[in-house]
Design an enzyme around this catalytic site. Structure first.
Site, PDB file in Angstrom:
ATOM      1  N   CYS A 108       0.818  -1.231   0.000  1.00  0.00           N
ATOM      2  CA  CYS A 108       0.000   0.000   0.000  1.00  0.00           C
ATOM      3  C   CYS A 108       0.843   1.269   0.000  1.00  0.00           C
ATOM      4  CB  CYS A 108      -0.939   0.008   1.194  1.00  0.00           C
ATOM      5  SG  CYS A 108      -1.976  -1.448   1.283  1.00  0.00           S
ATOM      6  N   HIS A 232      -3.242   7.047   3.207  1.00  0.00           N
ATOM      7  CA  HIS A 232      -3.661   5.757   2.664  1.00  0.00           C
ATOM      8  C   HIS A 232      -5.025   5.406   3.255  1.00  0.00           C
ATOM      9  CE1 HIS A 232      -3.997   1.692   1.485  1.00  0.00           C
ATOM     10  NE2 HIS A 232      -3.687   1.186   2.658  1.00  0.00           N
ATOM     11  N   ASN A 262     -10.290  -0.186   0.592  1.00  0.00           N
ATOM     12  CA  ASN A 262      -8.824  -0.114   0.563  1.00  0.00           C
ATOM     13  C   ASN A 262      -8.344  -0.646  -0.794  1.00  0.00           C
ATOM     14  OD1 ASN A 262      -6.085  -0.513   0.825  1.00  0.00           O
ATOM     15  ND2 ASN A 262      -6.198  -1.479   2.839  1.00  0.00           N
TER      16      ASN A 262
HETATM   17  O1  UT7 Z   1      -3.507  -1.471   3.813  1.00  0.00           O
HETATM   18  C1  UT7 Z   1      -3.266  -2.048   5.064  1.00  0.00           C
HETATM   19  C2  UT7 Z   1      -4.311  -3.063   5.305  1.00  0.00           C
HETATM   20  N1  UT7 Z   1      -4.880  -3.326   6.531  1.00  0.00           N
HETATM   21  C3  UT7 Z   1      -5.246  -2.508   7.543  1.00  0.00           C
HETATM   22  O2  UT7 Z   1      -4.965  -1.350   7.607  1.00  0.00           O
HETATM   23  C4  UT7 Z   1      -6.057  -3.163   8.597  1.00  0.00           C
HETATM   24  C5  UT7 Z   1      -5.882  -2.560   9.963  1.00  0.00           C
HETATM   25  N2  UT7 Z   1      -6.833  -3.147  10.873  1.00  0.00           N
HETATM   26  C6  UT7 Z   1      -8.159  -2.832  10.852  1.00  0.00           C
HETATM   27  O3  UT7 Z   1      -8.585  -2.021  10.053  1.00  0.00           O
HETATM   28  C7  UT7 Z   1      -9.066  -3.491  11.873  1.00  0.00           C
HETATM   29  O4  UT7 Z   1      -8.279  -4.216  12.786  1.00  0.00           O
HETATM   30  C8  UT7 Z   1     -10.112  -4.422  11.212  1.00  0.00           C
HETATM   31  C9  UT7 Z   1     -11.149  -3.605  10.471  1.00  0.00           C
HETATM   32  C10 UT7 Z   1      -9.450  -5.405  10.280  1.00  0.00           C
HETATM   33  C11 UT7 Z   1     -10.865  -5.200  12.300  1.00  0.00           C
HETATM   34  O5  UT7 Z   1     -11.488  -4.304  13.205  1.00  0.00           O
HETATM   35  P1  UT7 Z   1     -11.296  -4.492  14.777  1.00  0.00           P
HETATM   36  O6  UT7 Z   1     -12.079  -3.438  15.432  1.00  0.00           O
HETATM   37  O7  UT7 Z   1      -9.824  -4.569  15.059  1.00  0.00           O
HETATM   38  O8  UT7 Z   1     -12.000  -5.861  15.016  1.00  0.00           O
HETATM   39  P2  UT7 Z   1     -11.410  -7.215  15.655  1.00  0.00           P
HETATM   40  O9  UT7 Z   1     -10.445  -7.859  14.742  1.00  0.00           O
HETATM   41  O10 UT7 Z   1     -10.983  -6.917  17.063  1.00  0.00           O
HETATM   42  O11 UT7 Z   1     -12.698  -8.120  15.719  1.00  0.00           O
HETATM   43  C12 UT7 Z   1     -13.791  -7.814  16.610  1.00  0.00           C
HETATM   44  C13 UT7 Z   1     -14.909  -8.798  16.344  1.00  0.00           C
HETATM   45  C14 UT7 Z   1     -14.451 -10.254  16.300  1.00  0.00           C
HETATM   46  O12 UT7 Z   1     -15.451 -11.071  16.867  1.00  0.00           O
HETATM   47  P3  UT7 Z   1     -15.297 -11.649  18.371  1.00  0.00           P
HETATM   48  O13 UT7 Z   1     -14.047 -12.473  18.347  1.00  0.00           O
HETATM   49  O14 UT7 Z   1     -15.173 -10.437  19.257  1.00  0.00           O
HETATM   50  O15 UT7 Z   1     -16.539 -12.432  18.554  1.00  0.00           O
HETATM   51  C15 UT7 Z   1     -14.386 -10.549  14.807  1.00  0.00           C
HETATM   52  O16 UT7 Z   1     -14.573 -11.919  14.523  1.00  0.00           O
HETATM   53  O17 UT7 Z   1     -15.493  -8.535  15.071  1.00  0.00           O
HETATM   54  C16 UT7 Z   1     -15.547  -9.736  14.292  1.00  0.00           C
HETATM   55  N3  UT7 Z   1     -15.450  -9.383  12.894  1.00  0.00           N
HETATM   56  C17 UT7 Z   1     -16.521  -9.074  12.150  1.00  0.00           C
HETATM   57  N4  UT7 Z   1     -17.826  -9.028  12.437  1.00  0.00           N
HETATM   58  C18 UT7 Z   1     -18.659  -8.662  11.449  1.00  0.00           C
HETATM   59  C19 UT7 Z   1     -14.336  -9.283  12.126  1.00  0.00           C
HETATM   60  N5  UT7 Z   1     -14.663  -8.924  10.874  1.00  0.00           N
HETATM   61  C20 UT7 Z   1     -16.018  -8.799  10.861  1.00  0.00           C
HETATM   62  C21 UT7 Z   1     -16.947  -8.438   9.872  1.00  0.00           C
HETATM   63  N6  UT7 Z   1     -18.242  -8.381  10.206  1.00  0.00           N
HETATM   64  N7  UT7 Z   1     -16.585  -8.124   8.601  1.00  0.00           N
END
Ligand code: UT7
Length: 306
Positions: A108, A232, A262
């Site tokens: 990215c 980004h 993204n």
């Molecule tokens: O270009 C670089 C690329 N990447 C990035 O910049 C990514 C950086 N990270 C992020 O943007 C965030 O960490 C994410 C958007 C990927 C995830 O958000 P988060 O607030 O960190 O969520 P999390 O990983 O802590 O997950 C919280 C909950 C989990 O469920 P449990 O374990 O608490 O029951 C996940 O399984 O949300 C769940 N979850 C979802 N639920 C509904 C994860 N993805 C989804 C989804 N829909 N799409």
């Protein structure tokens, strides 16, 4: 004497995929995706080659040039169409250019790495560089994995950078890489992207804040001087955290992830295009352009429009 940005263009698939559409096949919702990321829809379709060629043609026309005027093509991409040849070579042929052509991959951060490479080429005698960011991430996403599938989109953006004997738009740049973090965001051959989202989030905020501070210090300016921030487009919460830590009001940030998701190396040139269309790029003002990505890589530049 220096480098000028003289033309911009974009290439986007027509098909819009909304969060609601994704929630038909994934256990997710518009509410979760919009709240946690800021993304509402993304474009899906095309190839890195076709989207890149479309953006390239538009940028060359916007600069008032023809393909024969271009001396070097740089394509920043994480998703080349083939292992060989470079996708830049196929775009060169599609647009009818005859110059050197090369792919670069810094994920990215690729477009901003490309800006720095183009500057080096121009400072050593290359007159006009066409820099493209193009991605077809939809081909490399696991569409059954809600943790990654909802984040990415396809698209391309391009710019023409030219030697100028009277002005310089690119004031400072900082590039960085920590290859020790390779496993937190990765895609193997014939596989799909895997990501430790929280770890990427934590490192991303630190990397963009520190490299932005470094780029501003090198330029001899402070956050108060930044009229526009072009980050980004991965997660609006990352952009918010960055803006808070740098004390740059969020109103100065360009946001496109709501409509494009993204798009990796394409996200910064797509954001430039929106900023231009919204009339937010004004001569003499400073812009902070900053990104991060797999590697991990990061890159920040200070640009002052001439
Ligand atoms: O270009 C670089 C690329 N990447 C990035 O910049 C990514 C950086 N990270 C992020 O943007 C965030 O960490 C994410 C958007 C990927 C995830 O958000 P988060 O607030 O960190 O969520 P999390 O990983 O802590 O997950 C919280 C909950 C989990 O469920 P449990 O374990 O608490 O029951 C996940 O399984 O949300 C769940 N979850 C979802 N639920 C509904 C994860 N993805 C989804 C989804 N829909 N799409």
């Amino acid at each position: 004497m220096g480098v000028r940005f003289t033309g911009w263009g974009i290439g986007l698939p027509e098909r819009i995929v909304t969060n609601d559409e994704l929630s038909l096949t994934l256990e997710t919702s518009d509410e979760w995706i919009a709240e946690r990321t800021g993304i509402r829809e993304r474009r899906i379709g095309g190839t890195t080659r076709s989207l890149g060629a479309e953006a390239a043609r538009a940028a060359i026309a916007d600069a008032g040039l023809t393909p024969a005027d271009i001396d070097f093509i740089l394509l920043a991409t994480t998703t080349p169409d083939r292992m060989a040849p470079a996708t830049a070579a196929m775009i060169q042929s599609d647009i009818g250019a005859t110059c050197a052509a090369l792919d670069i991959n810094a994920a990215c951060s690729g477009f901003m790495y490309g800006v720095r490479v183009a500057q080096g080429l121009i400072e050593t005698g290359t007159r006009r560089v066409l820099l493209i960011g193009s991605e077809q991430l939809s081909g490399w996403v696991d569409w059954t994995d809600r943790r990654t599938a909802v984040l990415f989109g396809d698209g391309a953006g391009a710019c023409v950078m030219e030697f100028s004997s009277v002005t310089n738009d690119l004031i400072s740049s900082t590039l960085g890489c920590d290859g020790g973090a390779a496993e937190i965001l990765s895609c193997h051959h014939n596989a799909t992207f895997t990501m430790d989202g929280q770890e990427v989030f934590r490192r991303a905020v630190r990397a963009v804040v520190e490299s932005s501070e470094d780029a501003m210090a090198k330029a001899g300016i402070t956050a108060d001087d930044i009229a526009l921030m072009i980050p980004h487009q991965a997660n609006v919460r990352i952009i918010q955290a960055m803006a808070d830590r740098l004390s740059i009001p969020m109103e100065r940030a360009v946001i496109t992830l709501d409509r494009y998701g993204n798009t990796s190396a394409s996200s910064i040139p797509l954001a430039f295009d929106i900023a231009r269309k919204e009339g937010r790029i004004k001569p003499g003002e400073y812009a902070l352009v900053t990104g991060f990505g797999a590697g991990m890589t990061w890159a920040s530049s200070i640009i002052r429009w001439s």
